[in-house]
Design a protein around this motif. Structure first.
Motif, mmCIF file in Angstrom:
data_model
loop_
_atom_site.group_PDB
_atom_site.id
_atom_site.type_symbol
_atom_site.label_atom_id
_atom_site.label_comp_id
_atom_site.label_asym_id
_atom_site.label_seq_id
_atom_site.Cartn_x
_atom_site.Cartn_y
_atom_site.Cartn_z
ATOM 1 N N GLY A 1 5.701 53.438 28.313
ATOM 2 C CA GLY A 1 6.530 54.629 28.992
ATOM 3 C C GLY A 1 6.387 55.830 28.315
ATOM 4 N N PRO A 2 7.518 56.741 28.787
ATOM 5 C CA PRO A 2 7.252 57.914 28.129
ATOM 6 C C PRO A 2 7.747 58.233 26.747
ATOM 7 C CG PRO A 2 9.180 57.798 29.963
ATOM 8 C CD PRO A 2 8.271 56.768 30.019
ATOM 9 N N ILE A 3 7.718 59.217 26.291
ATOM 10 C CA ILE A 3 8.113 59.318 24.787
ATOM 11 C C ILE A 3 9.615 59.082 24.388
ATOM 12 C CG2 ILE A 3 8.464 61.706 24.351
ATOM 13 C CD1 ILE A 3 6.165 59.464 22.355
ATOM 14 N N GLY A 4 10.306 59.660 25.506
ATOM 15 C CA GLY A 4 11.895 59.568 25.161
ATOM 16 C C GLY A 4 12.260 58.052 24.828
ATOM 17 N N CYS A 5 11.937 57.124 25.577
ATOM 18 C CA CYS A 5 12.335 55.667 25.393
ATOM 19 C C CYS A 5 11.875 55.284 23.761
ATOM 20 C CB CYS A 5 11.768 54.766 26.470
ATOM 21 S SG CYS A 5 12.053 55.351 28.149
ATOM 22 N N SER B 1 4.267 53.885 21.223
ATOM 23 C CA SER B 1 4.466 54.190 22.452
ATOM 24 C C SER B 1 3.323 54.506 23.164
ATOM 25 C CB SER B 1 5.480 55.348 22.448
ATOM 26 O OG SER B 1 5.565 55.939 23.872
ATOM 27 N N THR B 2 3.143 54.017 24.396
ATOM 28 C CA THR B 2 1.702 54.732 25.119
ATOM 29 C C THR B 2 1.997 56.231 25.644
ATOM 30 O OG1 THR B 2 2.896 53.527 27.226
ATOM 31 C CG2 THR B 2 0.971 52.338 25.909
ATOM 32 N N ASP B 3 3.415 56.459 25.188
ATOM 33 C CA ASP B 3 3.404 57.957 25.583
ATOM 34 C C ASP B 3 3.030 58.584 27.075
ATOM 35 O OD1 ASP B 3 3.923 60.812 25.106
ATOM 36 O OD2 ASP B 3 2.521 61.174 23.476
ATOM 37 N N LEU B 4 3.270 57.860 27.965
ATOM 38 C CA LEU B 4 2.740 58.335 29.121
ATOM 39 C C LEU B 4 3.186 59.611 29.719
ATOM 40 C CD1 LEU B 4 3.837 54.874 31.433
ATOM 41 C CD2 LEU B 4 1.644 55.437 30.184
ATOM 42 N N ARG B 5 2.091 60.242 30.412
ATOM 43 C CA ARG B 5 2.350 61.646 30.669
ATOM 44 C C ARG B 5 1.968 61.656 32.209
ATOM 45 N NH1 ARG B 5 1.024 65.179 25.764
ATOM 46 N NH2 ARG B 5 1.709 63.564 24.410
ATOM 47 N N GLU B 6 1.986 62.975 32.843
ATOM 48 C CA GLU B 6 1.896 63.096 34.238
ATOM 49 C C GLU B 6 0.618 62.400 34.757
ATOM 50 O OE1 GLU B 6 3.778 66.490 35.241
ATOM 51 O OE2 GLU B 6 4.079 65.362 37.236
ATOM 52 N N LYS B 7 -0.317 62.649 34.175
ATOM 53 C CA LYS B 7 -1.597 61.961 34.787
ATOM 54 C C LYS B 7 -1.439 60.219 34.883
ATOM 55 C CE LYS B 7 -4.935 62.112 31.022
ATOM 56 N NZ LYS B 7 -4.204 61.027 30.219
ATOM 57 N N ASP B 8 -0.891 59.939 33.894
ATOM 58 C CA ASP B 8 -0.757 58.286 33.755
ATOM 59 C C ASP B 8 0.212 57.772 34.930
ATOM 60 O OD1 ASP B 8 -2.128 58.278 31.181
ATOM 61 O OD2 ASP B 8 -0.646 59.086 30.311
ATOM 62 N N ILE B 9 1.179 58.827 35.052
ATOM 63 C CA ILE B 9 2.128 58.483 36.197
ATOM 64 C C ILE B 9 1.376 58.381 37.638
ATOM 65 C CG2 ILE B 9 4.207 58.937 37.595
ATOM 66 C CD1 ILE B 9 4.280 58.168 34.337
ATOM 67 N N ILE B 10 0.442 59.413 37.764
ATOM 68 C CA ILE B 10 -0.335 59.387 38.829
ATOM 69 C C ILE B 10 -1.499 58.291 39.047
ATOM 70 C CG2 ILE B 10 -1.845 60.895 40.338
ATOM 71 C CD1 ILE B 10 -0.434 63.241 39.011
ATOM 72 N N PHE B 11 -2.183 58.208 38.032
ATOM 73 C CA PHE B 11 -3.243 57.199 37.875
ATOM 74 C C PHE B 11 -2.878 55.863 37.686
ATOM 75 C CE2 PHE B 11 -5.262 61.454 37.809
ATOM 76 C CZ PHE B 11 -5.891 61.458 39.124
ATOM 77 N N GLY B 12 -1.673 55.382 36.956
ATOM 78 C CA GLY B 12 -1.445 54.196 36.417
ATOM 79 C C GLY B 12 -1.687 54.115 35.132
ATOM 80 N N GLY B 13 -0.695 53.289 34.203
ATOM 81 C CA GLY B 13 -0.780 53.229 32.879
ATOM 82 C C GLY B 13 -1.392 51.975 32.498
ATOM 83 N N VAL C 1 17.357 70.867 38.174
ATOM 84 C CA VAL C 1 16.149 70.873 37.396
ATOM 85 C C VAL C 1 15.432 69.921 37.197
ATOM 86 C CG1 VAL C 1 15.116 71.467 35.176
ATOM 87 C CG2 VAL C 1 17.361 72.902 35.736
ATOM 88 N N SER C 2 13.944 70.004 37.669
ATOM 89 C CA SER C 2 13.251 68.843 37.747
ATOM 90 C C SER C 2 12.770 68.877 36.349
ATOM 91 C CB SER C 2 11.769 69.165 38.722
ATOM 92 O OG SER C 2 11.029 68.350 38.346
ATOM 93 N N SER C 3 13.202 67.365 35.760
ATOM 94 C CA SER C 3 12.850 67.463 34.255
ATOM 95 C C SER C 3 12.356 65.787 33.884
ATOM 96 C CB SER C 3 13.968 67.893 33.179
ATOM 97 O OG SER C 3 15.128 67.098 33.656
ATOM 98 N N PRO C 4 11.082 65.604 34.423
ATOM 99 C CA PRO C 4 10.596 64.239 34.306
ATOM 100 C C PRO C 4 10.347 64.029 32.728
ATOM 101 C CG PRO C 4 8.986 65.261 35.143
ATOM 102 C CD PRO C 4 10.102 66.286 35.176
ATOM 103 N N GLY C 5 11.000 62.815 32.105
ATOM 104 C CA GLY C 5 10.575 62.647 30.903
ATOM 105 C C GLY C 5 9.120 62.608 30.420
ATOM 106 N N TYR C 6 8.074 62.404 31.204
ATOM 107 C CA TYR C 6 6.980 62.253 30.829
ATOM 108 C C TYR C 6 6.219 63.828 31.458
ATOM 109 C CZ TYR C 6 6.992 61.770 35.999
ATOM 110 O OH TYR C 6 7.331 61.887 37.244
ATOM 111 N N GLY C 7 7.030 64.616 31.574
ATOM 112 C CA GLY C 7 6.564 65.952 32.080
ATOM 113 C C GLY C 7 6.522 66.915 30.848
ATOM 114 N N GLY C 8 6.820 66.445 29.694
ATOM 115 C CA GLY C 8 6.847 67.482 28.377
ATOM 116 C C GLY C 8 7.697 66.750 27.383
ATOM 117 N N SER C 9 7.770 67.636 26.680
ATOM 118 C CA SER C 9 8.843 67.545 25.340
ATOM 119 C C SER C 9 10.198 68.035 25.531
ATOM 120 C CB SER C 9 7.923 68.113 24.162
ATOM 121 O OG SER C 9 8.086 69.364 24.427
#
Lengths: 458, 454
Positions: free
Chosen positions: A61-65, A88-100, B128-136
């Protein structure tokens, strides 16, 4: 009570009255905007599995979790320290679009190649549940490729609540244990629902050793891949944190025929009763005699050390807000033992039968809460004039802002609160906070005087 | 810039909603509401609470499967209603999370619908649009601050005030910054202002929405200011709130690094002199002289220290500069959050001081720790997340930045200005000195005293 509760919360807040036969509404999803103190499915799974010391925990998932759960539990290990890392797989925007999925597979390979893992847990998070990554399939093919056990944890954050996460963790543990045959002569007991916070599992283990009973494996405190695989060999499961492990005990009973009982090692009363029950179930007359002697010695010692605290603390009022029901029940008893009456008590994930016990243990007028929030806690602490709150990290600053003492019963704790020694630590911590000179200054600031303190000083 | 390609091992980074929450906590009378699953708000609350030792109430729309499949509009509306009932906020800051963003929630539309349906007046709602995967969290801070200004600051004009936009600074630092601004007798709007909201006093009556924070009326007037100072030298133009005010209303922008170290603090003072038309006030002149004196006192001791710094791009850049100014041997400068500007800025410092060190951005602690041990680092400066390096390798850590979970007082720590820089420098030098004083007898005996015998 004169508190303006949210409509959705009205059936989850009760004032204890003997003639009120209603059951508290519990186990529901949190009301939107209520500022619940609960976390999510993923959190429930992560806290249960995290203490497995030699496991590699990959948060897909994304880094926060990953960031917010890195090494947050005070679970101790006698061996590997791998579990204290957060992968963490540290998912980013492109991973969300193309799958992780590809990234996850590659991440598993990186771990498998770099270390020699015995087991990898892969946690699903909210976003993974939405983009539809097939974690099961990725884990399965990774196992075939690497020869390492790779276990999916179905912990998509929104798919239920924290208790669903506990179940996801239990399913993962069953997956790890696999189809092992139960030995003809099972021996020893499994200790479910202790996470070895501040070495508490070790303390209970030493008690059991002294009365001649062996722990086969603990789940999950200070456990390892190998020790968990041994779980089917036990003759009895003892379950402490019922909220998280009752489900696993049921699964193990169905699959391996291991019976289970509920125990608690919080406080002198529950610790003694639990040891007694265990001795009767798995010991012979010699064990039972040994247990009685052990309890007498330990309870007398604890009583001698705790008695002075009772004198100082008796008459105070407590509020309790903790994660699970078993803990709340034990805490009420522990406070009773110190002469402290519980006036507010709530849990995040308590079960109906636990709330019934809570009702029977507390006086009429006590406020009982399920899945409460800062608004209610503030209101009831004030209304019921609690002197001390026991809770977790998020509740502490609230207590302090209200000028109320606090006892940390969180999973980061650095001193044990389990067993006989824990009961003493509990009394000591309550005393340190309740009778701290700092409240003298707070009361002076409020224009109040503290008679109790004056008496002590004179 | 990590050891692993597909893995982050031990994050030196948090997510966007965390940064967003910090900004909203700095607006007067504001309640934060995260549109997503219950865990996001709880984790973020826990993380903030242990750092600031303050109650942190953040609501969640508690999205579940149903909301995820059919849309979360009902949950978000109910959450807004409940938040208004429980907290009576002047402003609600609604952020999205991974979940809300991925299912494509149009939160602005849902909020507007809700306000119409319920006929609510007197509450402002910022989305505010702030997805967790959108950055730090670092990006989330500036991005959210920008969105807040885009929401409130809609008109230009003329006023005597200046804008002061701060990054992830401690309440202690912000209070100190205000003292400096007051010494220059400047009229200013400081945003986001967490100096009281996240480091309040004990009061007889507890206020669930604590006093303090930037007032909305001031936010609305920020487009009229005669200049903006923004502490954010490493953030992209697109995320910079000051760049918005400049582009939209022509407010001149001074983007400054965190004023840590003598050069960066001088830069701030020069800017304040330009904006106020005053020379440096006597009090600050004295603080500067004292700091320079302290630098001289420390320089030989500092020079024996092997320093590694980690955290967000602003603090990494600023503390690296402070270390280099005092002769520390720089080993690793590592930022968890991504920043395109950090590495070039660190390279410029390398050139200026004739040294070379490891420079990382978008990295993790596994990578940082690897370089820390390779380079012989004996002093760490950063958040308490780096404390494992003390436990594992015995390298002392000076806790600065966010989060600090295992010590008291991070919210009061001052490291900016001449005064704050001097305090941090003293702490750094003293850590080097302590190591030397505690061990030199034993080291020398081991080296020379006993070796000669056999």
């Amino acid at each position: 009570m004169n508190i303006n509760l949210l409509e959705e919360r009205k059936n989850s807040v009760m004032c204890n009255a003997r003639d009120d036969a209603r059951h508290i509404e519990c186990g529901k999803n949190s009301a939107a905007g209520s500022v619940s103190q609960r976390a999510c499915v993923y959190c429930g799974a992560r806290v249960v599995l995290n203490p497995i010391t030699d496991a590699y925990h990959i948060v897909h998932g994304p880094i926060g979790c990953s960031a917010y759960t890195w090494d947050i539990r005070g679970s101790l290990s006698s061996g590997s320290e791998v579990y204290r890392n957060s992968f963490s797989t540290d998912l980013r925007e492109k991973d969300i679009i193309f799958g992780g999925e590809k990234k996850l597979a590659a991440a598993i390979d990186e771990i498998a190649e770099t270390y020699s893992p015995k087991v990898i847990f892969v946690y699903s998070t909210c976003v993974v549940g939405i983009i539809g990554d097939d974690i099961d399939a990725v884990c399965k093919s990774a196992e075939e490729r690497t020869g390492v056990r790779v276990i999916p944890v179905r912990s998509t954050g929104f798919a239920g609540n924290k208790a669903s996460g506990y179940r996801a963790a239990c399913d993962a543990i069953m997956d790890l244990i696999g189809d092992a045959e139960r030995p003809e002569k099972p021996s020893g007991i499994n200790f479910l629902g202790d996470f070895n916070l501040a070495g508490e599992m070790w303390i209970v283990k030493s008690y059991l050793t002294q009365i001649g009973i062996t722990i086969n494996t603990a789940i999950t405190g200070d456990s390892s891949y190998e020790s968990l695989k041994r779980a089917p060999g036990a003759e009895l499961n003892i379950v402490q944190c019922a909220g998280s492990m009752h489900y696993l005990a049921r699964l193990m009973e169905e699959k391996f025929g291991i019976p289970f009982i509920s125990v608690s090692f919080c406080g002198v009363e529950d610790t003694s009763a639990s040891l007694r029950t265990i001795a009767k179930l798995v010991g012979d007359s010699e064990t039972i005699a040994k247990t009685e002697a052990f309890i007498t010695e330990k309870a007398e010692e604890a009583e001698r050390l705790i008695a002075p605290y009772r004198k100082r603390l008796s008459g105070k009022h407590a509020a309790i807000y903790v994660g699970g029901g078993f803990k709340a029940i034990s805490l009420i008893k522990q406070f009773n033992d110190l002469g402290i009456k519980t006036v507010v008590v709530g849990t995040q994930t308590g079960r109906e039968e636990e709330y019934e016990t809570i009702k029977s243990l507390t006086d009429e007028g006590t406020i009982i809460l399920d899945d409460s929030n800062p608004f209610e806690l503030e209101a009831f602490i004030k209304e019921k004039k609690a002197d001390i709150l026991v809770g977790g990290v998020k509740e502490r600053p609230l207590a302090y802002k209200l000028g109320v003492a606090f006892l940390d019963h969180n999973h980061e704790r650095k001193h044990p609160l389990g067993g006989f020694v824990g009961a003493l630590n509990f009394a000591e911590e309550a005393d340190l906070s309740l009778l701290s000179p700092v409240w003298r200054h707070v009361k002076k600031d409020r224009g109040e005087t503290d008679e109790k303190l004056c008496q002590l000083e004179c | 810039m990590k050891n692993f390609v597909n893995l982050n091992v031990n994050p030196c980074n948090m997510c966007m909603p965390m940064g967003a929450a910090g900004v909203f906590k700095g607006i007067e009378g504001t309640m934060v509401l995260m549109h997503g699953s219950q865990g996001c708000s709880t984790y973020i609350r826990r993380h903030i609470a242990t750092h600031y030792n303050e109650p942190i109430d953040i609501a969640s729309s508690s999205l579940n499967e149903k909301g995820t499949v059919y849309g979360g509009s009902e949950n978000l509306k109910k959450a807004l209603k409940n938040v208004i009932k429980l907290y009576g906020p002047k402003v609600i800051g609604v952020t999205t999370t991974c979940l809300a963003e991925t299912i494509g929630e149009d939160i602005r539309r849902i909020i507007d619908e809700f306000f119409l349906e319920e006929k609510i007046v007197g509450v402002e709602c910022v989305a505010v649009s702030s997805p967790g995967y959108g950055g730090s969290h670092y990006r989330g801070h500036y991005y959210t601050a920008r969105k807040v200004l885009e929401h409130f600051a809609k008109t230009g004009g003329k006023s005597d005030k200046i804008n002061v936009i701060v990054g992830c600074m401690s309440p202690g630092d912000i209070r100190h910054l205000k003292e400096i601004l007051d010494l220059y007798e400047l009229e200013y709007t400081l945003f986001p202002d967490i100096s009281e909201t996240l480091d309040g006093g004990y009061h007889r009556e507890y206020d669930r929405l604590p006093e303090g924070g930037t007032p909305v009326a001031e936010l609305k007037a920020m487009g009229k200011a005669r200049a903006t100072i923004e502490f954010g030298a490493m953030v992209s133009e697109a995320d910079s709130p000051g760049e918005y005010l400049k582009a939209a209303f022509g407010v001149p922008l001074y983007r400054l690094p965190l004023p840590v170290g003598i050069e960066h603090t001088d830069q701030l003072m020069e800017t304040l002199t330009i904006l106020s038309g005053r020379d440096m006030p006597e009090k600050l002149e004295k603080e500067r002289a004292r700091f320079l004196d302290a630098m001289i006192d420390s320089h030989k001791y500092s020079a024996e220290g092997h320093l590694s710094v980690f955290g967000d791009p602003e603090s990494v850049y600023a503390i690296t500069a402070l270390g280099l100014e005092n002769g520390f041997k720089m080993c690793v400068a590592g930022s968890g959050p991504a920043s395109e500007k950090l590495i070039p800025a660190l390279k410029a410092l390398e050139t200026e001081y004739g040294t070379v060190f490891i420079k990382l951005e978008d990295t993790d602690f596994e990578t940082i720790a690897g370089h820390v041990t390779e380079t012989g680092t004996d002093l760490l400066v950063g958040s308490s997340d780096g404390a494992f390096m003390t436990e594992k390798y015995g390298i002392p850590l000076i806790r600065t930045g966010f989060p600090v979970h295992d010590r008291i007082g991070a919210q009061r720590k001052i490291m900016i200005g001449y005064f704050g820089s001097m305090q941090l420098l003293d702490e750094m030098t003293n850590t080097v000195l302590a190591e030397k004083h505690d061990h030199f007898r034993k080291h020398l005996f081991t080296e020379y005293g006993q070796a000669k015998e056999g």
